[in-house]
Design an enzyme around this catalytic site. Structure first.
Site, PDB file in Angstrom:
ATOM      1  N   ARG A  44      30.757 -24.734   4.070  1.00  0.00           N
ATOM      2  CA  ARG A  44      30.678 -25.220   2.823  1.00  0.00           C
ATOM      3  C   ARG A  44      29.727 -26.408   2.672  1.00  0.00           C
ATOM      4  O   ARG A  44      29.629 -27.196   3.471  1.00  0.00           O
ATOM      5  CB  ARG A  44      32.142 -25.691   2.311  1.00  0.00           C
ATOM      6  CG  ARG A  44      32.502 -27.325   3.042  1.00  0.00           C
ATOM      7  CD  ARG A  44      34.058 -27.132   2.887  1.00  0.00           C
ATOM      8  NE  ARG A  44      34.765 -26.289   3.656  1.00  0.00           N
ATOM      9  CZ  ARG A  44      36.142 -26.205   3.845  1.00  0.00           C
ATOM     10  NH1 ARG A  44      36.917 -27.073   3.193  1.00  0.00           N
ATOM     11  NH2 ARG A  44      36.660 -25.329   4.445  1.00  0.00           N
ATOM     12  N   LEU A  70      32.023 -21.790  -2.322  1.00  0.00           N
ATOM     13  CA  LEU A  70      32.984 -20.744  -2.881  1.00  0.00           C
ATOM     14  C   LEU A  70      33.589 -21.284  -4.086  1.00  0.00           C
ATOM     15  O   LEU A  70      34.274 -20.318  -5.061  1.00  0.00           O
ATOM     16  CB  LEU A  70      34.064 -20.468  -1.910  1.00  0.00           C
ATOM     17  CG  LEU A  70      33.870 -19.619  -0.614  1.00  0.00           C
ATOM     18  CD1 LEU A  70      34.963 -19.682   0.379  1.00  0.00           C
ATOM     19  CD2 LEU A  70      33.618 -18.311  -1.269  1.00  0.00           C
ATOM     20  N   LYS A  71      33.347 -22.687  -4.476  1.00  0.00           N
ATOM     21  CA  LYS A  71      34.014 -22.910  -5.868  1.00  0.00           C
ATOM     22  C   LYS A  71      32.818 -22.869  -6.689  1.00  0.00           C
ATOM     23  O   LYS A  71      32.931 -23.069  -8.127  1.00  0.00           O
ATOM     24  CB  LYS A  71      34.513 -24.420  -5.593  1.00  0.00           C
ATOM     25  CG  LYS A  71      35.599 -24.390  -4.844  1.00  0.00           C
ATOM     26  CD  LYS A  71      36.166 -25.992  -4.733  1.00  0.00           C
ATOM     27  CE  LYS A  71      37.510 -26.012  -3.845  1.00  0.00           C
ATOM     28  NZ  LYS A  71      38.108 -27.327  -3.788  1.00  0.00           N
ATOM     29  N   GLY A  92      41.109 -19.166   7.588  1.00  0.00           N
ATOM     30  CA  GLY A  92      42.326 -19.817   8.267  1.00  0.00           C
ATOM     31  C   GLY A  92      42.895 -20.898   7.114  1.00  0.00           C
ATOM     32  O   GLY A  92      43.321 -22.014   7.394  1.00  0.00           O
ATOM     33  N   ARG A  94      45.192 -21.896   3.963  1.00  0.00           N
ATOM     34  CA  ARG A  94      46.826 -21.704   3.593  1.00  0.00           C
ATOM     35  C   ARG A  94      46.696 -20.430   2.810  1.00  0.00           C
ATOM     36  O   ARG A  94      45.990 -20.067   2.007  1.00  0.00           O
ATOM     37  CB  ARG A  94      47.442 -22.897   2.873  1.00  0.00           C
ATOM     38  CG  ARG A  94      47.249 -24.228   3.676  1.00  0.00           C
ATOM     39  CD  ARG A  94      48.247 -25.158   3.003  1.00  0.00           C
ATOM     40  NE  ARG A  94      48.024 -26.751   3.415  1.00  0.00           N
ATOM     41  CZ  ARG A  94      48.785 -27.711   2.967  1.00  0.00           C
ATOM     42  NH1 ARG A  94      49.705 -27.481   2.340  1.00  0.00           N
ATOM     43  NH2 ARG A  94      48.456 -28.878   3.394  1.00  0.00           N
ATOM     44  N   ARG A 100      42.761 -17.074  -4.545  1.00  0.00           N
ATOM     45  CA  ARG A 100      42.323 -18.105  -5.655  1.00  0.00           C
ATOM     46  C   ARG A 100      40.989 -18.136  -5.466  1.00  0.00           C
ATOM     47  O   ARG A 100      40.239 -18.664  -6.825  1.00  0.00           O
ATOM     48  CB  ARG A 100      43.020 -19.583  -5.496  1.00  0.00           C
ATOM     49  CG  ARG A 100      44.610 -19.332  -5.822  1.00  0.00           C
ATOM     50  CD  ARG A 100      45.114 -20.881  -6.073  1.00  0.00           C
ATOM     51  NE  ARG A 100      45.006 -21.697  -5.069  1.00  0.00           N
ATOM     52  CZ  ARG A 100      46.055 -22.138  -4.154  1.00  0.00           C
ATOM     53  NH1 ARG A 100      46.964 -21.101  -4.209  1.00  0.00           N
ATOM     54  NH2 ARG A 100      45.830 -22.785  -3.015  1.00  0.00           N
ATOM     55  N   GLY A 134      50.718 -28.339   8.698  1.00  0.00           N
ATOM     56  CA  GLY A 134      51.274 -28.575   9.971  1.00  0.00           C
ATOM     57  C   GLY A 134      50.075 -28.545  11.085  1.00  0.00           C
ATOM     58  O   GLY A 134      49.017 -28.245  10.611  1.00  0.00           O
ATOM     59  N   HIS A 135      50.477 -28.804  12.193  1.00  0.00           N
ATOM     60  CA  HIS A 135      49.442 -28.822  13.409  1.00  0.00           C
ATOM     61  C   HIS A 135      50.236 -28.158  14.588  1.00  0.00           C
ATOM     62  O   HIS A 135      51.196 -27.975  14.729  1.00  0.00           O
ATOM     63  CB  HIS A 135      48.872 -30.211  13.433  1.00  0.00           C
ATOM     64  CG  HIS A 135      47.864 -30.439  12.634  1.00  0.00           C
ATOM     65  ND1 HIS A 135      46.543 -29.967  12.518  1.00  0.00           N
ATOM     66  CD2 HIS A 135      47.566 -31.505  11.612  1.00  0.00           C
ATOM     67  CE1 HIS A 135      45.819 -30.555  11.642  1.00  0.00           C
ATOM     68  NE2 HIS A 135      46.427 -31.310  11.221  1.00  0.00           N
ATOM     69  N   ILE A 137      51.315 -29.090  17.237  1.00  0.00           N
ATOM     70  CA  ILE A 137      52.498 -29.720  17.755  1.00  0.00           C
ATOM     71  C   ILE A 137      53.858 -29.229  17.228  1.00  0.00           C
ATOM     72  O   ILE A 137      54.871 -29.123  17.727  1.00  0.00           O
ATOM     73  CB  ILE A 137      52.296 -31.228  18.129  1.00  0.00           C
ATOM     74  CG1 ILE A 137      53.492 -32.084  18.886  1.00  0.00           C
ATOM     75  CG2 ILE A 137      52.367 -31.765  16.267  1.00  0.00           C
ATOM     76  CD1 ILE A 137      53.224 -33.363  19.227  1.00  0.00           C
ATOM     77  N   ASP A 165      47.464 -23.661  18.994  1.00  0.00           N
ATOM     78  CA  ASP A 165      46.178 -23.422  18.382  1.00  0.00           C
ATOM     79  C   ASP A 165      45.525 -22.248  18.959  1.00  0.00           C
ATOM     80  O   ASP A 165      45.123 -21.234  18.618  1.00  0.00           O
ATOM     81  CB  ASP A 165      45.387 -24.427  18.225  1.00  0.00           C
ATOM     82  CG  ASP A 165      45.740 -25.605  17.036  1.00  0.00           C
ATOM     83  OD1 ASP A 165      46.592 -25.109  16.353  1.00  0.00           O
ATOM     84  OD2 ASP A 165      44.915 -26.664  17.121  1.00  0.00           O
TER      85      ASP A 165
END
Length: 378
Positions: A44, A70-71, A92, A94, A100, A134-135, A137, A165
């Protein structure tokens, strides 16, 4: 600028579109690129993600980069043009974000029915936590994996971002993509969506442990088992210079060699007497504290005692065995792990350094026949 992919890896000829992200998605795309795929990373304008200088982001090696917003009005159309010519897409975001933006599975598969659409998330595409942040851990925490790591009298030890990961995420995404790619290329096959969730992959990694728990051979707590540091002949020990040796002498014949070379064969408690494991651990620890790591390395080198020095990241490339195998390579002034695994007929290699955002827009537009791409991004 990176030239068109002409590698000899087993995935030579496979085209991959990677929608830029951080962590497991880029690492999965790097694996595909290392294997010879022509990976085009869609960056981007203005960048994003972690503040890592693109010149040092090794997870973007062997790739090419184009800039697409992309926007913007024409951004999704440019990506869909790439998708028409691709075998695989990796994203990757959400859940729901790609939809969208106009580059979700429905839009992409409508343009290319044989496309493998790989989705990399922590929580998966559905479930109560699917839309929350989240990550690594957190993902390994809820699967039970994090709770297994560390000493029994301390907090769980964080294994960098390797278990979640990369092991539970990237590797499972790559396995899924390759399996789906094979299906898409069979007679009557079609493209499909691969939902790779780090929680799913990490849980899958614990399969053997769950079996051992069911069989009564593993206690569901840290530091009490054969492979989690609870066993005195499977763990790490400090040397006289404050460094460490790793011991993995599980089998009887390896253990016999270990205690003999360590010098405690005549005084060590019986290894099968669990009640005396604490005594055995102290005997081993006391002996290791009498010499330096280098001295112990020399003692155990080339034996079947299953003992090795614990090296730092900077030391690892200089280990004689790794150096002999060229496990690490130097490219563009960066020491980095070489591609793995190895292939006898279709060898792999690092052929280009980290892709700079947008640096390859012109060459990708030419090679993929997407004239709508521009050097300044769409």
């Amino acid at each position: 600028m990176t030239e068109a992919k002409t590698g000899t890896g087993p995935l030579a000829g496979v085209r991959v579109v990677e929608l830029a992200g951080i962590g497991p998605g880029p690492f999965a795309a790097m694996l595909l690129a290392d294997l010879g795929a022509d990976v085009v990373r869609v960056d981007r304008p203005g960048g994003g993600g972690l503040a890592v200088d693109p010149a040092y982001d090794v997870t973007n090696r062997n790739k090419r980069s184009v800039l697409v917003d992309l926007k913007s009005d024409g951004g999704p159309a440019r990506v869909l043009e790439l998708v028409e010519r691709a075998d695989v897409l990796i994203e990757g975001f959400r859940p729901g974000v790609a939809e969208r933006l106009g580059v979700g599975p429905a839009e992409c598969l409508a343009r290319n029915p044989r496309l493998v659409y790989g989705r990399m998330t922590g929580w998966g595409q559905e479930g109560p936590l699917a839309h929350t942040a989240g990550h690594d851990i957190a993902y390994i925490a809820v699967t039970g994996a994090l709770g297994m790591i560390g000493s029994p009298d301390g907090p769980p030890a964080v294994p960098a971002n390797l278990v979640g990961d990369y092991a539970g995420g990237s590797l499972y995404l790559v396995i899924g993509v390759l399996a789906a790619l094979r299906h898409a290329r069979t007679p009557g096959g079609a493209g499909q969506v691969v939902d790779a969730a780090i929680v799913d992959g990490t849980a899958h990694l614990t399969a053997m442990i769950h079996g051992m728990v069911a069989a009564g051979g593993w206690q569901d707590r840290r530091g009490a088992n054969l492979l989690d540091g609870g066993c005195p002949f499977y763990g790490t020990y400090e040397t006289s210079d404050g460094l460490y040796m790793a011991v993995g002498a599980l089998e009887q014949q390896f253990y016999d060699t270990f205690v003999r070379l360590l010098g405690i064969a005549d005084e060590a408690p019986a290894r099968k007497d669990l009640a005396r494991w604490g005594e055995l651990r102290e005997a081993v620890a006391a002996r290791f504290r009498t010499r330096t790591r280098a001295e112990w390395t020399e003692v155990f080198e080339g034996t079947d005692a299953c003992v090795a020095p614990v090296l730092s990241l900077g030391e690892a490339p200089h280990h004689p065995h790794l150096a002999a195998r060229s496990t690490f390579t130097d490219f563009g002034g960066i020491t980095q792990p070489a591609p793995a695994p190895r292939f006898s007929a279709t060898p792999t290699a690092v052929t280009s350094g980290p892709a700079r955002p947008g640096a390859d827009t012109a060459s990708v537009a030419r090679d993929w026949d997407v004239p709508g791409l521009s050097a300044k991004g769409a």
